[in-house]
Design a protein around this motif. Structure first.
Motif, PDB file in Angstrom:
ATOM      1  N   LEU A  35      64.302 -35.343 -29.682  1.00 50.07           N
ATOM      2  CA  LEU A  35      63.785 -36.519 -29.945  1.00 50.07           C
ATOM      3  C   LEU A  35      63.381 -35.925 -31.672  1.00 50.07           C
ATOM      4  O   LEU A  35      64.156 -37.252 -32.588  1.00 50.07           O
ATOM      5  CB  LEU A  35      61.871 -36.522 -29.899  1.00 50.07           C
ATOM      6  CG  LEU A  35      60.848 -37.040 -30.973  1.00 50.07           C
ATOM      7  CD1 LEU A  35      60.906 -39.054 -30.790  1.00 50.07           C
ATOM      8  CD2 LEU A  35      59.752 -36.704 -30.241  1.00 50.07           C
ATOM      9  N   GLU A  36      63.246 -35.033 -32.222  1.00 48.43           N
ATOM     10  CA  GLU A  36      64.038 -34.866 -33.598  1.00 48.43           C
ATOM     11  C   GLU A  36      64.985 -34.397 -33.909  1.00 48.43           C
ATOM     12  O   GLU A  36      65.488 -34.538 -35.052  1.00 48.43           O
ATOM     13  CB  GLU A  36      63.372 -32.624 -33.584  1.00 48.43           C
ATOM     14  CG  GLU A  36      61.682 -32.692 -32.922  1.00 48.43           C
ATOM     15  CD  GLU A  36      61.446 -31.403 -33.623  1.00 48.43           C
ATOM     16  OE1 GLU A  36      60.053 -31.243 -33.241  1.00 48.43           O
ATOM     17  OE2 GLU A  36      61.600 -29.910 -33.400  1.00 48.43           O
ATOM     18  N   ARG A  38      67.167 -36.740 -33.360  1.00 46.97           N
ATOM     19  CA  ARG A  38      67.008 -38.581 -33.831  1.00 46.97           C
ATOM     20  C   ARG A  38      66.569 -38.196 -34.972  1.00 46.97           C
ATOM     21  O   ARG A  38      67.646 -39.599 -35.983  1.00 46.97           O
ATOM     22  CB  ARG A  38      66.890 -38.895 -32.690  1.00 46.97           C
ATOM     23  CG  ARG A  38      66.789 -40.421 -33.134  1.00 46.97           C
ATOM     24  CD  ARG A  38      67.885 -40.828 -32.856  1.00 46.97           C
ATOM     25  NE  ARG A  38      67.336 -42.385 -33.112  1.00 46.97           N
ATOM     26  CZ  ARG A  38      67.349 -43.183 -34.934  1.00 46.97           C
ATOM     27  NH1 ARG A  38      67.160 -41.560 -35.212  1.00 46.97           N
ATOM     28  NH2 ARG A  38      67.243 -43.774 -35.038  1.00 46.97           N
ATOM     29  N   GLU A  39      64.978 -38.033 -35.184  1.00 46.56           N
ATOM     30  CA  GLU A  39      65.061 -38.164 -36.036  1.00 46.56           C
ATOM     31  C   GLU A  39      65.366 -37.612 -37.803  1.00 46.56           C
ATOM     32  O   GLU A  39      65.345 -38.282 -38.409  1.00 46.56           O
ATOM     33  CB  GLU A  39      63.428 -37.488 -36.501  1.00 46.56           C
ATOM     34  CG  GLU A  39      62.209 -37.618 -35.679  1.00 46.56           C
ATOM     35  CD  GLU A  39      60.941 -36.996 -35.308  1.00 46.56           C
ATOM     36  OE1 GLU A  39      60.355 -37.971 -34.774  1.00 46.56           O
ATOM     37  OE2 GLU A  39      61.247 -35.987 -34.900  1.00 46.56           O
ATOM     38  N   SER A  40      66.185 -36.040 -37.236  1.00 43.14           N
ATOM     39  CA  SER A  40      66.871 -35.564 -38.326  1.00 43.14           C
ATOM     40  C   SER A  40      68.145 -36.741 -38.953  1.00 43.14           C
ATOM     41  O   SER A  40      68.157 -35.505 -39.771  1.00 43.14           O
ATOM     42  CB  SER A  40      67.027 -34.342 -38.066  1.00 43.14           C
ATOM     43  OG  SER A  40      68.334 -33.876 -36.895  1.00 43.14           O
ATOM     44  N   CYS A  41      68.219 -37.430 -37.926  1.00 39.96           N
ATOM     45  CA  CYS A  41      69.848 -38.064 -38.411  1.00 39.96           C
ATOM     46  C   CYS A  41      69.377 -39.085 -39.643  1.00 39.96           C
ATOM     47  O   CYS A  41      70.646 -39.785 -40.709  1.00 39.96           O
ATOM     48  CB  CYS A  41      70.335 -38.589 -37.283  1.00 39.96           C
ATOM     49  SG  CYS A  41      71.117 -37.816 -35.634  1.00 39.96           S
ATOM     50  N   GLY A  42      67.639 -39.606 -39.733  1.00 39.74           N
ATOM     51  CA  GLY A  42      67.437 -39.753 -40.794  1.00 39.74           C
ATOM     52  C   GLY A  42      68.710 -41.755 -41.410  1.00 39.74           C
ATOM     53  O   GLY A  42      67.890 -42.060 -42.252  1.00 39.74           O
ATOM     54  N   GLN A  45      65.586 -47.305 -36.444  1.00 40.58           N
ATOM     55  CA  GLN A  45      65.271 -47.258 -34.982  1.00 40.58           C
ATOM     56  C   GLN A  45      66.834 -47.287 -34.239  1.00 40.58           C
ATOM     57  O   GLN A  45      66.978 -46.849 -33.067  1.00 40.58           O
ATOM     58  CB  GLN A  45      64.094 -47.468 -34.425  1.00 40.58           C
ATOM     59  CG  GLN A  45      62.658 -47.161 -35.414  1.00 40.58           C
ATOM     60  CD  GLN A  45      62.529 -46.271 -34.369  1.00 40.58           C
ATOM     61  OE1 GLN A  45      62.926 -44.763 -34.010  1.00 40.58           O
ATOM     62  NE2 GLN A  45      61.904 -46.441 -33.203  1.00 40.58           N
ATOM     63  N   GLU A  55      59.801 -46.624 -27.330  1.00 35.61           N
ATOM     64  CA  GLU A  55      58.590 -45.259 -27.654  1.00 35.61           C
ATOM     65  C   GLU A  55      57.538 -46.579 -27.585  1.00 35.61           C
ATOM     66  O   GLU A  55      57.189 -47.376 -26.726  1.00 35.61           O
ATOM     67  CB  GLU A  55      57.811 -45.816 -29.866  1.00 35.61           C
ATOM     68  CG  GLU A  55      58.594 -43.985 -29.916  1.00 35.61           C
ATOM     69  CD  GLU A  55      58.916 -44.366 -31.259  1.00 35.61           C
ATOM     70  OE1 GLU A  55      58.084 -44.550 -31.873  1.00 35.61           O
ATOM     71  OE2 GLU A  55      59.227 -43.464 -31.827  1.00 35.61           O
ATOM     72  N   THR A  66      58.347 -41.065 -25.465  1.00 37.64           N
ATOM     73  CA  THR A  66      59.737 -41.155 -26.201  1.00 37.64           C
ATOM     74  C   THR A  66      60.603 -41.088 -26.096  1.00 37.64           C
ATOM     75  O   THR A  66      60.658 -39.686 -25.497  1.00 37.64           O
ATOM     76  CB  THR A  66      59.809 -40.538 -27.780  1.00 37.64           C
ATOM     77  OG1 THR A  66      58.369 -40.480 -28.744  1.00 37.64           O
ATOM     78  CG2 THR A  66      61.034 -40.846 -28.735  1.00 37.64           C
ATOM     79  N   SER A 207      59.226 -28.665 -35.323  1.00 37.35           N
ATOM     80  CA  SER A 207      58.726 -29.393 -36.833  1.00 37.35           C
ATOM     81  C   SER A 207      57.659 -28.150 -35.784  1.00 37.35           C
ATOM     82  O   SER A 207      57.243 -28.004 -34.713  1.00 37.35           O
ATOM     83  CB  SER A 207      57.429 -30.480 -36.374  1.00 37.35           C
ATOM     84  OG  SER A 207      56.699 -29.856 -36.562  1.00 37.35           O
ATOM     85  N   ARG A 210      54.872 -29.737 -33.081  1.00 33.95           N
ATOM     86  CA  ARG A 210      54.970 -29.321 -31.733  1.00 33.95           C
ATOM     87  C   ARG A 210      55.112 -28.218 -30.919  1.00 33.95           C
ATOM     88  O   ARG A 210      55.522 -28.832 -29.707  1.00 33.95           O
ATOM     89  CB  ARG A 210      56.582 -30.493 -31.791  1.00 33.95           C
ATOM     90  CG  ARG A 210      56.693 -31.907 -31.947  1.00 33.95           C
ATOM     91  CD  ARG A 210      57.937 -32.483 -31.776  1.00 33.95           C
ATOM     92  NE  ARG A 210      57.719 -34.340 -32.385  1.00 33.95           N
ATOM     93  CZ  ARG A 210      58.218 -34.573 -33.146  1.00 33.95           C
ATOM     94  NH1 ARG A 210      58.590 -33.929 -34.032  1.00 33.95           N
ATOM     95  NH2 ARG A 210      58.115 -36.224 -33.756  1.00 33.95           N
TER      96      ARG A 210
END
Length: 332
Positions: A35-36, A38-42, A45, A55, A66, A207, A210
């Motif tokens: 999940l993180e 994926r988030e770090s790719c900026g 969705q 989600e 998620t 993070s 988490r």
């Protein structure tokens, strides 16, 4: 019109782009959570080819779920995770005493473990492995789960009303045994012949929020010690010959990641205050450059430090109870 030949210039450009992406991944803040990653790719969705994300909120428990699916090599390249399914359960009540709430979370966990197991058919025997060092609180999740797991391989399952044979092992760490975990498990798998492996381990998160509030399930296996930079032989279907499902809870975060967040917040504060040059200097850096700057400042003085919450012993105890209860529900 047929395709023309790719010029040497185009080949060089493509090679440079691949190397640039590899360098950026090397400098990214490490996380074991898909999940993180994926988030770090900026990106949005739907912005990453080869990665699907869904989600939802689990109705009974209120847990945020998620589901990240890495579909192909493009997805693997984009977020740095092997192809497969990653299910993340998040709930703040995991970190506090709430018996009723924890029971509902355990039920939700059991539901998603069953979904991953269903992809394997109907395994008649499962070997559960508690990875980690029992002497180190933040790394003791796996052994603590095994302490509360109902082991049944030695029982008459028909008389016990249970269909799946459960065996368990806490293999320790290499400093204690002198053996790689993969070496130990290959011997056990060859001798006992389970249909599947279920591995439980502590993870590293990006993070702080988490830590102790997140559980990740995956069907891609696991690399023991990777969360703290200790890369050992992976535990995967390819290395062990049977399917591997992993359950992990983040218990540590890199110190550099915390300072990175602080630098980021400082830049925003300076920008809001109109402080000019310092804000412009930091704001002009890419995300990998900011993290690399923090690493260069911290690690020569402190080493690659990892940080864990002050009440980690309590959090690991609560999470081990939730996971063991959920697994006992699955195999009951």
């Amino acid at each position: 019109m047929g395709k023309g030949k790719i010029s040497e210039k185009d080949k060089d450009l493509e090679k440079d782009q691949l190397l640039e992406r590899a360098d950026e991944r090397e400098m990214q803040v490490h996380t074991d959570l898909a999940l993180e990653a994926r988030e770090s790719c900026g990106e949005g969705q739907e912005g990453i080819s080869g990665v699907k994300i869904e989600e939802s909120v689990h109705a009974a428990s209120g847990v945020k779920v998620t589901w990240v699916e890495v579909l192909d090599t493009q997805g693997e390249e984009a977020i740095g995770k092997p192809r497969g399914s990653y299910i993340t359960l998040e709930a703040e009540q995991m970190a506090v005493h709430d018996e009723d709430g924890h029971r509902e979370i355990a039920k939700a966990l059991a539901e998603y473990v069953r979904k991953l197991l269903s992809g394997l058919g109907s395994p008649g025997s499962v070997l559960v492995v508690g990875l980690g060092n029992q002497e180190v609180t933040s790394d003791s999740l796996g052994p603590q789960v095994l302490n509360h797991l109902r082991i049944t391989r030695h029982l008459d399952l028909e008389g016990e009303g249970q269909k799946v044979q459960i065996s368990g092992i806490v293999p320790g760490v290499m400093a204690q045994t002198g053996m790689e975990t993969a070496e130990i498990l290959r011997g056990i798998v060859a001798e006992t012949k389970p249909d599947a492996l279920l591995v439980i381990d502590a993870l590293a998160a990006r993070s702080v929020s988490r830590l102790g509030t997140t559980i990740q399930l995956s069907n891609t296996g696991i690399s023991p010690g990777s969360g703290v930079g200790n890369h050992r032989h992976s535990l995967t279907e390819e290395s062990l010959g049977i399917p591997v499902i992993a359950i992990g809870v983040p218990t540590v975060v890199a110190a550099a990641a915390i300072v990175y967040d602080t630098v980021d917040a400082l830049a925003e504060l300076l920008e809001a205050a109109g402080s000019g040059n310092a804000a412009e200097a930091v704001d002009g850096m890419s995300l990998p450059e900011r993290y690399q700057m923090v690493r260069e400042l911290i690690e020569p003085r402190l080493g690659p430090m990892y940080v864990t919450p002050g009440n980690i012993d309590e959090r690991v105890k609560l999470l081990s109870d939730i996971i063991s209860e959920g697994l006992n529900m699955v195999f009951a």
